[in-house]
Design a protein around this motif. Structure first.
Motif: not given
Length: 345
Positions: A71-84
């Motif tokens: 099951e693949v979930k694609m996340i927009a870059p601006q939404l993933a960035k805060p978790y880096v």
């Protein structure tokens, strides 16, 4: 406890970084793989959740992994960035994606089919050809000015300009040859653009939802096709306002302490989709001002705001109406969107 329940994968052309956690949220997989190694790994790995950052090639990998029952979930870059955390590298990106996917409020990007990506490629090719035509037209105008030939504004005058240059005896023979070469290039670009637009209109006529959207004033074949291509899952949006915000047509919000502070539009969404909606809204405003048939809402808006700001506000309303039609399956009527017509609200 070493069973992997979730994997974040940072993708690139040849190297893929994986970060997996178990049921206790402890990392049990931290590995960098080449392309073939990654495919072999997911072929034998039990079905699990996989997070990928949304980008140009991520839809291909999402479809491939889904064929292996993941099951693949694609996340927009601006939404993933805060978790880096801290420094950015492949391992940190993969870990951030893995963590972002676990958030209950996270929004995901729908995976496009190959047909949807082919249709988007058609729009992208049209955009590039139009940019090339504009660049060539500006070059022709510049060269013409160097020989004292003043061109009129508008792309429609470029062929007439080239004819004037050909008939002008003061232009040197070498320059005449170069202008004729550019004339051939310009005609070829016009032919290619017309061919692509014919394909877009054919696609639009074969799509029932796109045909319904094209009945909205200000939304033509290109706009309706873009709305369908760029919004494969309109039901993911809870309201028309959320859809307009996704396109980037709502004000920036810097409110604090109970004080409302709104700025210009966010421009957070797709630039091509936003541009075509604003262009359509501008056309509606031009027609309303020429004919004097503006609705009460639009007439009052034009009295308070400059035309460009009014066009953005109208584009916002058009986006909301488009979302409603996509969700409900209804057809546009003047009563459902009086602000877009010349009738009174």
């Amino acid at each position: 406890m070493d069973k992997i329940i979730r994997i974040g994968m940072d993708t690139s052309k040849h190297v893929f970084q994986l970060h997996g956690v178990n049921a206790g949220e402890k990392p049990v997989l931290r590995k960098k793989m080449r392309r073939k190694e990654m495919i072999d790994f997911f072929t034998t790995c039990p079905p699990t959740l996989v997070a990928i950052e949304a980008c140009g090639g991520s839809h291909h990998w999402a479809r491939l992994l889904a064929s292996f029952w993941h099951e693949v979930k694609m996340i927009a870059p601006q939404l993933a960035k805060p978790y880096v955390k801290r420094n950015k590298n492949d391992a940190a990106d993969a870990q951030g994606l893995c963590e972002a996917m676990s958030r209950p409020t996270m929004r995901f990007v729908p995976v496009k089919t190959v047909d949807e990506q082919a249709a988007l490629m058609l729009i992208s090719v049209r955009t590039r050809l139009i940019a090339n035509r504009t660049q060539l037209a500006n070059a022709i105008r510049g060269y013409a000015n160097e020989f004292g030939v003043s061109p009129a504004k508008g792309l429609a005058h470029i062929p007439l300009l080239l004819e004037r240059i050909q008939a002008d005896g003061t232009v040197p023979e070498l320059a005449q040859e170069l202008f004729m070469s550019q004339a051939e290039e310009y005609a070829e670009l016009e032919r290619k653009i017309a061919d692509v637009e014919t394909k877009v209109k054919a696609w639009q006529r074969n799509n029932e939802r796109s045909m319904r959207l094209s009945t909205i004033p200000g939304i033509g074949p290109i706009g309706s096709a873009l709305l369908i291509m760029k919004t494969p899952a309109p039901e993911l949006f809870q309201s028309g306002r959320q859809f307009a915000a996704w396109i980037g047509l709502t004000p920036k919000d810097h409110s604090t302490g109970g004080k409302l502070r709104l700025g210009g539009i966010t421009r957070a969404g797709d630039e091509a989709l936003r541009a075509v909606l604003v262009a359509g809204a501008t056309a509606v405003i031009h027609y309303a001002r020429r004919s004097g048939k503006a609705s009460r809402w639009l007439a009052e808006l034009l009295q308070r705001k400059p035309p460009k700001l009014a066009a953005v506000a109208l584009a916002n309303k058009m986006a909301r109406i488009a979302w409603k039609l996509m969700i409900s399956g209804e057809t546009y009527s003047a009563q459902s969107g009086p602000a877009l017509t010349g009738r009174a609200a």
